[in-house]
Motif scaffolding. Sequence first.
Motif, PDB file in Angstrom:
ATOM      1  N   ASN A  32       0.824  -1.285  -0.204  1.00  0.00           N
ATOM      2  CA  ASN A  32       0.135  -0.006   0.149  1.00  0.00           C
ATOM      3  C   ASN A  32       0.848   1.366   0.005  1.00  0.00           C
ATOM      4  OD1 ASN A  32      -2.671   0.892  -0.033  1.00  0.00           O
ATOM      5  ND2 ASN A  32      -2.291   1.883   2.136  1.00  0.00           N
ATOM      6  N   PRO A  36       0.803   3.358  -4.749  1.00  0.00           N
ATOM      7  CA  PRO A  36       0.367   4.800  -5.118  1.00  0.00           C
ATOM      8  C   PRO A  36       1.287   5.463  -5.950  1.00  0.00           C
ATOM      9  CG  PRO A  36      -0.251   4.368  -2.815  1.00  0.00           C
ATOM     10  CD  PRO A  36       0.579   3.231  -3.199  1.00  0.00           C
ATOM     11  N   LYS A  39       1.368   3.712  -9.818  1.00  0.00           N
ATOM     12  CA  LYS A  39       0.291   3.440 -10.503  1.00  0.00           C
ATOM     13  C   LYS A  39      -0.578   4.643 -11.011  1.00  0.00           C
ATOM     14  CE  LYS A  39      -2.814   3.080  -6.768  1.00  0.00           C
ATOM     15  NZ  LYS A  39      -3.601   4.450  -7.109  1.00  0.00           N
ATOM     16  N   HIS A  42      -6.270   6.186 -10.717  1.00  0.00           N
ATOM     17  CA  HIS A  42      -7.721   5.442 -10.459  1.00  0.00           C
ATOM     18  C   HIS A  42      -7.604   3.752 -10.431  1.00  0.00           C
ATOM     19  CE1 HIS A  42      -6.311   4.652 -14.725  1.00  0.00           C
ATOM     20  NE2 HIS A  42      -7.368   3.712 -14.715  1.00  0.00           N
ATOM     21  N   TYR A  44      -6.494   0.380  -8.156  1.00  0.00           N
ATOM     22  CA  TYR A  44      -5.924  -0.116  -7.175  1.00  0.00           C
ATOM     23  C   TYR A  44      -5.980  -1.718  -7.265  1.00  0.00           C
ATOM     24  CZ  TYR A  44     -11.150  -1.030  -6.995  1.00  0.00           C
ATOM     25  OH  TYR A  44     -12.420  -1.479  -7.601  1.00  0.00           O
ATOM     26  N   THR A  46      -6.873  -5.639  -5.348  1.00  0.00           N
ATOM     27  CA  THR A  46      -7.647  -6.298  -4.244  1.00  0.00           C
ATOM     28  C   THR A  46      -6.307  -7.641  -4.027  1.00  0.00           C
ATOM     29  OG1 THR A  46      -8.887  -7.914  -5.771  1.00  0.00           O
ATOM     30  CG2 THR A  46      -9.990  -5.684  -4.774  1.00  0.00           C
ATOM     31  N   PRO A  87      -8.840  -1.543  -0.493  1.00  0.00           N
ATOM     32  CA  PRO A  87      -8.057  -2.010  -1.432  1.00  0.00           C
ATOM     33  C   PRO A  87      -6.472  -1.387  -1.457  1.00  0.00           C
ATOM     34  CG  PRO A  87      -9.711  -1.136  -2.419  1.00  0.00           C
ATOM     35  CD  PRO A  87     -10.148  -0.829  -0.960  1.00  0.00           C
ATOM     36  N   LEU A  88      -5.657  -2.136  -1.977  1.00  0.00           N
ATOM     37  CA  LEU A  88      -4.363  -1.688  -1.944  1.00  0.00           C
ATOM     38  C   LEU A  88      -4.022  -0.539  -2.997  1.00  0.00           C
ATOM     39  CD1 LEU A  88      -2.505  -5.091  -1.865  1.00  0.00           C
ATOM     40  CD2 LEU A  88      -2.779  -3.455   0.146  1.00  0.00           C
ATOM     41  N   GLY A  89      -3.442   0.534  -2.543  1.00  0.00           N
ATOM     42  CA  GLY A  89      -3.088   1.696  -3.565  1.00  0.00           C
ATOM     43  C   GLY A  89      -3.982   2.551  -3.540  1.00  0.00           C
ATOM     44  N   LEU A  90      -5.296   2.564  -2.957  1.00  0.00           N
ATOM     45  CA  LEU A  90      -6.464   3.574  -2.803  1.00  0.00           C
ATOM     46  C   LEU A  90      -6.337   4.502  -1.860  1.00  0.00           C
ATOM     47  CD1 LEU A  90      -9.090   3.953  -4.423  1.00  0.00           C
ATOM     48  CD2 LEU A  90      -9.991   2.490  -2.370  1.00  0.00           C
TER      49      LEU A  90
END
Length: 173
Positions: A32, A36, A39, A42, A44, A46, A87-90
């Motif tokens: 996580n 970010p 990527k 928009h 992310y 799971t 979720p990861l990266g959100l």
Amino acid sequence: MGMLKTAVRTALLDAGERAPDRTMPVLLDRLNTVLPEVKEAHMYATFTGLRLGAGGTVHYALAASPPLLQWHASGSALSNLEESQFPLGLLPMASFEGSALLTSPGDLLVVATDGILEVANKPGEEFGVERLKEVIAANAHGALPQLAEKILAAASRFGRQFDDQTILLVRRL
């Protein structure tokens, strides 16, 4: 997905240096933090992670994933194992949680992606967890490749596929 796989493999290189119950939460925290930065805004991911341990212990963590299902061979029953995590990266957050479960000989763990669960029929009804559980319950004692085929066939007969489909089946011997 390629970046995520690489990050997971890299992060797991030092997994043996920490307590088994911390492996999955630390992995999710690291992913996580990194995602970010690499990527599009928009995007992310799971994630479902399992660390199989001695004596049947399984440490797991879920990030916005469908439930992990456990077939209990001794009682011929199914359990839903869920975690309400982002979720990861959100969102820029840390401190993902992990849990543990104990398996007995013959128990089965089933991870099915939303591509299976969200197969929809013409009226828009989804295949869902309950139908998946019915297929598992009817075929839990068979060979894992055949169980995977039966799950995919049941979803295909039910309706239209909108997303990629992945199944992970793990049986404790």
